[in-house]
Design a protein around this motif. Structure first.
Motif, PDB file in Angstrom:
ATOM      1  N   GLN A 112       0.841  -1.199   0.000  1.00  0.00           N
ATOM      2  CA  GLN A 112       0.000   0.000   0.000  1.00  0.00           C
ATOM      3  C   GLN A 112       0.875   1.247   0.000  1.00  0.00           C
ATOM      4  N   VAL A 113       0.785   2.038  -1.053  1.00  0.00           N
ATOM      5  CA  VAL A 113       1.641   3.218  -1.170  1.00  0.00           C
ATOM      6  C   VAL A 113       1.360   4.228  -0.062  1.00  0.00           C
ATOM      7  N   ARG A 114       0.111   4.469   0.245  1.00  0.00           N
ATOM      8  CA  ARG A 114      -0.215   5.470   1.264  1.00  0.00           C
ATOM      9  C   ARG A 114       0.367   5.063   2.618  1.00  0.00           C
ATOM     10  N   GLY A 115       0.184   3.802   2.988  1.00  0.00           N
ATOM     11  CA  GLY A 115       0.743   3.323   4.239  1.00  0.00           C
ATOM     12  C   GLY A 115       2.260   3.362   4.240  1.00  0.00           C
ATOM     13  N   ALA A 116       2.875   3.062   3.074  1.00  0.00           N
ATOM     14  CA  ALA A 116       4.334   3.088   2.971  1.00  0.00           C
ATOM     15  C   ALA A 116       4.868   4.508   3.132  1.00  0.00           C
ATOM     16  N   ILE A 117       4.185   5.481   2.558  1.00  0.00           N
ATOM     17  CA  ILE A 117       4.606   6.884   2.695  1.00  0.00           C
ATOM     18  C   ILE A 117       4.555   7.305   4.169  1.00  0.00           C
TER      19      ILE A 117
END
Length: 305
Positions: free
Chosen positions: A291-296
């Protein structure tokens, strides 16, 4: 009384009883008025559809598959939705699979008797090696197509999660599956022609099952498709454009980020937005389940700690 007399999909529709007396505009209006009922029928099943989305996403995370099975229009719609997942979400072709009674020939013409063979349904499922990791969605507007019942019965035997999509309730299919989705669209404009409202409602649900599950497993950032494999010039251009827009970087910087990540858009987005290097971006993505949002968020916290 024959079983067909109890099926909503085989009933006569009072709104279209004199459709053969209408001009073209009259036919269009009657059909549009009836089609408007499809949205309400799908909305009435939104909780069941959401449960199915969650289960499909869970199986995808574990390496499982989604298998559609149907006959006639229902089978074609399943094959269509499955075939659109690889170009839309960069999924391997085996991740979402469509079975149709009668095989590929039935995509363009009827195969006599194919839908009446439950053993063939079970055998087609066996050929895929379906297991408890997978979700099997049986699609049958009538809710009683033998081929589809054969598929879901075998799916349950091997421990797969089962979902049934029908346009009647109660139905034999609904009684056999873990999650029943009953799309009560009412009688068709042309009696028994389930390629009409029933087909439209089914297509809406299939769109939601795969799109919803792909969003949950991290195939999008906001409403943008980001799990691209830049295998041709068009996709390379699209990848850079998405990175420029979402990462708020210029084209030169986008090129640098993609070069550092081997063309991996997700990692490049984390680098651009969180301000971390490629290795930190990859670790953050792994920790966030893709998940990109969680990774950011994780990468940003890591920088400040």
């Amino acid at each position: 009384m024959p079983l067909e007399d109890h099926l909503l999909t085989e009933s006569r529709n009072p709104a279209s009883e004199r459709i053969d007396t209408l001009d073209a505009l009259g036919i269009v209006r009657v059909m549009n008025e009836e089609d408007a009922k499809v949205i309400a029928a799908v909305r009435a099943e939104e909780r069941a559809i959401a449960r199915a989305v969650e289960l499909i996403a869970d199986r995808f995370r574990r390496g499982g598959r989604l298998v559609y099975a149907g006959a006639g229009t229902s089978g074609r719609l399943g094959v269509l939705d499955a075939s659109e997942c690889p170009p839309t979400f960069s999924t391997p072709p085996e991740m979402v699979v469509g079975l149709i009674a009668g095989g590929p020939t039935a995509l363009t013409r009827a195969v006599e008797g194919a839908e009446d063979d439950p053993e063939r349904g079970a055998a087609d499922l066996d050929a895929l090696g379906v297991s408890a990791q997978d979700v099997v969605v049986g699609i049958a507007s009538s809710g009683r197509t033998p081929y589809v019942l054969g598929v879901v019965d075998r799916a349950r035997e091997v421990g797969a999660t089962t979902v049934g999509i029908a346009c009647n309730r109660p139905s034999l299919l609904g009684d056999r599956v873990d999650i029943e989705i009953a799309l009560l669209v009412g009688p068709e404009i042309i009696a028994g022609s389930t390629r009409l409202k029933s087909g439209t409602a089914t297509k809406l649900v299939l769109n939601t099952l795969t799109t919803g599950a792909m969003v949950l497993i991290g195939k999008t950032f906001g409403n943008r498709m980001i799990d691209l494999q830049p295998t041709n010039q068009k996709l390379r251009i699209r990848t850079r454009r998405i990175l420029r827009e979402l990462g708020e970087v210029d084209d030169d910087r986008a090129g640098e980020l993609l070069e550092q990540t081997g063309g991996h858009l997700k990692a490049a987005l984390v680098m651009a937005i969180a301000g971390v290097d490629a290795e930190a971006a990859r670790r953050a993505l792994d920790g966030a389940g893709g998940q990109v949002r969680g990774a950011i968020e994780a990468a940003t916290r890591g920088k400040s700690s």
